[in-house]
Write a protein that holds these residues in place. Structure first.
Motif, PDB file in Angstrom:
ATOM      1  N   ASP A  20       0.871  -1.165   0.000  1.00  0.00           N
ATOM      2  CA  ASP A  20       0.000   0.000   0.000  1.00  0.00           C
ATOM      3  C   ASP A  20       0.916   1.224   0.000  1.00  0.00           C
ATOM      4  OD1 ASP A  20      -2.352   1.693   0.550  1.00  0.00           O
ATOM      5  OD2 ASP A  20      -1.501   1.853   2.557  1.00  0.00           O
ATOM      6  N   GLY A  43       0.376  -3.139   4.480  1.00  0.00           N
ATOM      7  CA  GLY A  43      -0.354  -1.881   4.526  1.00  0.00           C
ATOM      8  C   GLY A  43      -0.691  -1.465   5.942  1.00  0.00           C
ATOM      9  N   ASP A  49      -6.196  -3.202   3.205  1.00  0.00           N
ATOM     10  CA  ASP A  49      -4.903  -3.685   2.720  1.00  0.00           C
ATOM     11  C   ASP A  49      -4.595  -5.144   3.057  1.00  0.00           C
ATOM     12  OD1 ASP A  49      -4.412  -1.015   1.911  1.00  0.00           O
ATOM     13  OD2 ASP A  49      -3.674  -0.525   3.918  1.00  0.00           O
TER      14      ASP A  49
END
Length: 226
Positions: free
Chosen positions: A10, A175, A181
């Motif tokens: 991410d 993430g 995520d």
């Protein structure tokens, strides 16, 4: 997971501290949504809260872009609005991951970047951080991934894995938001690493190499769902 064949990163909150920009981004989202729906700012904020879109960083936060697209808001209008209002100068580079750390990952693994930002905004953020975009096998943005004209991280992850000729169990998603995520990768059968700060990427890299990812500082490892 000791040796993933693919790592999907991410961007916001993972490479840089999301608190640097989150209030201005949230205000931008609210202003856009209230104008689109012809409702008050307060009404827009109430709807956001009910859908886990917050003016502060939270692992439980969900993607505003995905919410907009699920509810019929034109993705190109939102993309253009966001691009014109996102101020990358607010990002504090001193709190961000260093380019050397991302280069380490790229030398050891195949890495991809997946973000709900537009491609142009991703390039601006990477430039601000001093990170070479060429280190990534693929960069997936909200305006360059189209599935039924909508952006969905789970579908994007699945497409990346398929295009790389891998299985989900060979992949790791990194993430700062669990729902956005980490969970999509777990649902696909892969693993996830939830980071609290960008600096956690250093200990996470060390943990991957030592086979001790479960005990990394400022990071929670989620094993693949088999």
């Amino acid at each position: 997971m000791k040796n993933p064949k693919l790592i999907i990163f991410d961007l916001d909150g993972t490479f840089y501290d999301i608190n640097d920009v989150i209030e201005s981004v949230y205000d931008c989202q609210v202003a856009f949504f209230s104008a689109q729906r012809h409702i008050s700012v307060e009404a827009a904020k109430d709807i956001f809260t009910k859908n886990c879109i917050f003016p502060y960083a939270s692992p439980e936060s969900k993607s505003c872009t995905e919410y907009f697209e699920r509810n019929g808001i034109d993705k190109w209008e939102w993309a253009a609005y966001r691009e014109s209002h996102f101020d990358v100068s607010k990002i504090d580079v001193s709190k961000a991951v260093t380019p050397a750390v991302i280069r380490q990952y790229a030398e050891a693994y195949r890495i991809c970047l997946l973000s709900s930002n537009t491609y142009a905004t991703i390039q601006r953020i990477l430039s601000r951080l001093g990170i070479d975009a060429e280190l990534f096998t693929r960069i997936i943005s909200s305006d360059r991934f189209v599935s039924s004209n909508k952006f969905n991280k789970r579908e994007a992850m699945s497409a990346i894995i398929r295009d790389c000729s891998l299985e989900a169990r060979e992949c790791l998603s990194i993430g700062d938001r669990y729902n956005t995520d980490i969970l999509p990768m777990l649902e696909l059968g892969g693993a996830g690493a939830l980071v609290k700060t960008p600096r956690a990427l250093v200990s996470l890299y060390e943990g991957l190499h030592s086979g001790n990812i479960e005990n990394c500082e400022d990071c929670t490892y989620h094993a693949a769902r088999i």
